[in-house]
Scaffold this active site. Structure first.
Site, PDB file in Angstrom:
ATOM      1  N   ASP A  15       0.836  -1.203   0.000  1.00 48.87           N
ATOM      2  CA  ASP A  15       0.000   0.000   0.000  1.00 48.87           C
ATOM      3  C   ASP A  15       0.876   1.260   0.000  1.00 48.87           C
ATOM      4  O   ASP A  15       1.886   1.322   0.715  1.00 48.87           O
ATOM      5  CB  ASP A  15      -0.867  -0.033   1.280  1.00 48.87           C
ATOM      6  CG  ASP A  15      -1.908   1.058   1.316  1.00 48.87           C
ATOM      7  OD1 ASP A  15      -2.731   1.110   0.396  1.00 48.87           O
ATOM      8  OD2 ASP A  15      -1.897   1.854   2.277  1.00 48.87           O
TER       9      ASP A  15
ATOM     10  N   GLU B 285       1.345   7.787  -8.556  1.00 49.09           N
ATOM     11  CA  GLU B 285       1.934   8.759  -9.481  1.00 49.09           C
ATOM     12  C   GLU B 285       1.410   8.475 -10.869  1.00 49.09           C
ATOM     13  O   GLU B 285       1.047   7.333 -11.164  1.00 49.09           O
ATOM     14  CB  GLU B 285       3.464   8.573  -9.571  1.00 49.09           C
ATOM     15  CG  GLU B 285       4.221   8.769  -8.289  1.00 49.09           C
ATOM     16  CD  GLU B 285       4.266  10.224  -7.863  1.00 49.09           C
ATOM     17  OE1 GLU B 285       3.963  11.102  -8.685  1.00 49.09           O
ATOM     18  OE2 GLU B 285       4.597  10.474  -6.691  1.00 49.09           O
TER      19      GLU B 285
HETATM   20  C1  NOJ Z   1      -4.457   3.075  -0.646  1.00 50.37           C
HETATM   21  C2  NOJ Z   1      -5.655   2.216  -0.424  1.00 50.37           C
HETATM   22  O1  NOJ Z   1      -6.014   1.610  -1.649  1.00 50.37           O
HETATM   23  C3  NOJ Z   1      -6.737   3.099   0.124  1.00 50.37           C
HETATM   24  O2  NOJ Z   1      -7.975   2.432   0.180  1.00 50.37           O
HETATM   25  C4  NOJ Z   1      -6.302   3.598   1.481  1.00 50.37           C
HETATM   26  O3  NOJ Z   1      -7.251   4.519   1.960  1.00 50.37           O
HETATM   27  C5  NOJ Z   1      -4.947   4.318   1.400  1.00 50.37           C
HETATM   28  N1  NOJ Z   1      -4.011   3.569   0.630  1.00 50.37           N
HETATM   29  C6  NOJ Z   1      -4.361   4.522   2.772  1.00 50.37           C
HETATM   30  O4  NOJ Z   1      -3.929   3.305   3.312  1.00 50.37           O
END
Ligand code: NOJ
Length: 482
Positions: free
Chosen positions: A186, A245
């Site tokens: 993530d 990005e």
């Molecule tokens: C990306 C995830 O896909 C999203 O759902 C989340 O809110 C943010 N990262 C923060 O972890």
């Protein structure tokens, strides 16, 4: 093709109204029949769920809402039996504010956990959270401010600390030892690897700040290198990283030996309107840059592409399915797109479940906006639209010519034709609603014609591998041997 499973809304296995791991297990035959070769499971770890699991409070267990570790092991076993690999979401940028590390960290300046997070006496910069407002929150018990790039319930880890790295390494090994096939990391380019950068303000633009110094920091490639080394010490593991990005140079810099295997990147996927000129342009640029991209148009963070790009037109959805499975890259399908499911409505403030929407709503009310204006602002930002429960009854009612069958048949063809996975692009062109490209591998040449507009698509006199017609029988998409 990977299939993204947003665990809370994929399939409810125990009748409590929430998706769970038993539910996922029960749908493995469905995924196998569709031809899926990998699944990406969004976070299922214990969590207070401020951001639906992207705020982890225990990295080595399963949230009771979703099942148990035994269920997880069973899921892995069943998926592997079905020839489906499983990658799991791993959130190493931040933990929940209720994670014991944070509880410890805030409790005392002498705590060995104090350095796990970024604490400051004064707010050191103008950085804003992605979910609105300052990225710094004051903590009474520590008497200090802590940093959070997302909500205040998602506290950023301090990746300058060697101890944080060792903890994260052990967490990765814990899941690798259980047999997962890899990770989706993530927001991985947001890791805070450089404390010195904290003193630099982000540029101010249109009344807000642009995210510049709070990501892609010095030290990020070393951190990623260590993650990659740990994961790739196990054979055949896949490391996917979310790189928020759309700059191809930057995206590319994160992928390669010793780094990520692929970036989940947003140059194409997050297109707001269907724009084939833009698609063709991005395809050419990615080819020229040697980027082997991930291909997707939907996720749990975006509106469904059936609404956003297709305007609920099943014919267009079939053409985009053809694109996902014949363009160069690794396709990712978000749960339910194959049925196809529609966005769920967000019509009232009570429909705002997602933290980004709720935060926005509260912020606007605090600033003095009336309820209508606050809701208008919040519904633009909410990510609830694509998070409705999958309708399994509709999934079971698939006709011969359905979108579902387009995915299934194309996945079969994709397995047979190396040009669709390994091939380079030949010509790429677009005109009058038609997007055409050729894939080339050794002697094999495959042409793809996607007519998104009204102009008739002339069938070339070539071996037709696959075709898509609209409900009036008009030819719209063709895959041919050239
Ligand atoms: C990306 C995830 O896909 C999203 O759902 C989340 O809110 C943010 N990262 C923060 O972890």
């Amino acid at each position: 093709m990977f299939y993204e499973i947003y665990v809370p809304s994929f399939c409810d296995g125990n009748g409590d109204g929430i998706g769970d791991l038993k539910g996922v297990i029960s749908r493995i035959p469905y995924l196998r029949q569709l031809g899926i070769s990998g699944i990406w499971l969004t976070p299922f770890y214990p969590s207070p769920k401020a951001d639906n699991g992207y705020d982890i409070s225990d990295y080595r267990d399963v949230d009771p809402d979703y099942g148990t570790l035994e269920d997880f092991d069973m899921l892995l076993h069943r998926a592997h039996e079905a020839g489906i690999r499983v990658i799991i979401d791993m959130v190493l940028n931040h933990t929940s504010h209720l994670h014991p590390w944070f509880e410890e960290s805030r409790s005392s300046a002498r705590s060995p956990y104090r350095d796990y997070y970024l604490w400051e006496k004064e707010i050191p910069n103008n950085w804003e959270s992605f979910f609105d407002g300052s990225a710094w929150t004051y903590d009474e018990s520590a008497g200090l401010y802590y940093y959070h790039a997302f909500s205040r319930e998602q506290v950023c880890l301090n990746w300058s600390s060697g101890q944080v790295w060792r903890e994260c390494r052990d967490i990765l090994r814990f899941w690798l030892d259980r047999g997962v096939d890899g990770f989706r990391l993530d927001v991985i380019n947001f890791l805070k690897t450089d404390r010195a950068a904290l003193s630099v303000d982000n540029p101010v633009e249109n009344g807000g700040t642009r995210h510049v110094y709070d990501k892609n920091q010095k030290g990020i490639y070393e951190a990623l290198g260590k993650i990659s080394e740990t994961v790739h010490a196990y054979p055949h593991k896949y490391l996917l990283g979310e790189i928020g990005e759309d700059d191809l140079y930057l995206i590319k810099s994160y992928v390669g030996p010793g780094l990520l295997d692929s970036a989940f990147q947003f140059n194409l996927g997050s297109m707001e309107k269907l724009d084939i000129a833009y698609m063709a342009d991005q395809m050419r640029k990615m080819e020229a840059e040697g980027v082997y991209p991930t291909l997707f148009f939907s996720s749990h963070d975006m509106r469904r592409h059936f609404n956003r790009l297709c305007g609920l037109d099943p014919g267009k959805a079939k053409l985009l399915a053809m694109f996902l499975l014949t363009a160069r890259g690794i396709p990712f399908l978000y749960q339910g797109e194959e049925i196809p499911l529609e966005d769920v409505p967000v019509d009232r403030p009570e429909d705002l479940k997602d933290i980004q929407g709720r935060y926005g709503y509260e912020k606007k009310l605090r600033e003095g906006a009336d309820e209508k204006a606050a809701f208008q602002y919040a519904r633009e930002r909410a990510r609830d639209y694509s998070r409705g429960m999958v309708d399994w009854q509709r999934a079971g009612e698939q006709e011969e010519n359905s979108l579902h069958s387009v995915y299934r048949r194309l996945l079969e063809i994709r397995k047979r034709l190396p040009s669709l996975t390994l091939g380079t692009y030949g010509e790429i062109r677009q005109q009058d609603g038609l997007l055409y490209y050729q894939r080339i591998w050794e002697q094999e040449r495959v042409g793809v014609y996607l007519q998104f507009g009204e102009k008739p698509l002339e069938a070339p006199c070539k071996d037709v591998l696959f075709e898509v017609r609209d409900e009036r029988g008009k030819l719209k998409g063709l895959l041919v041997c050239e």
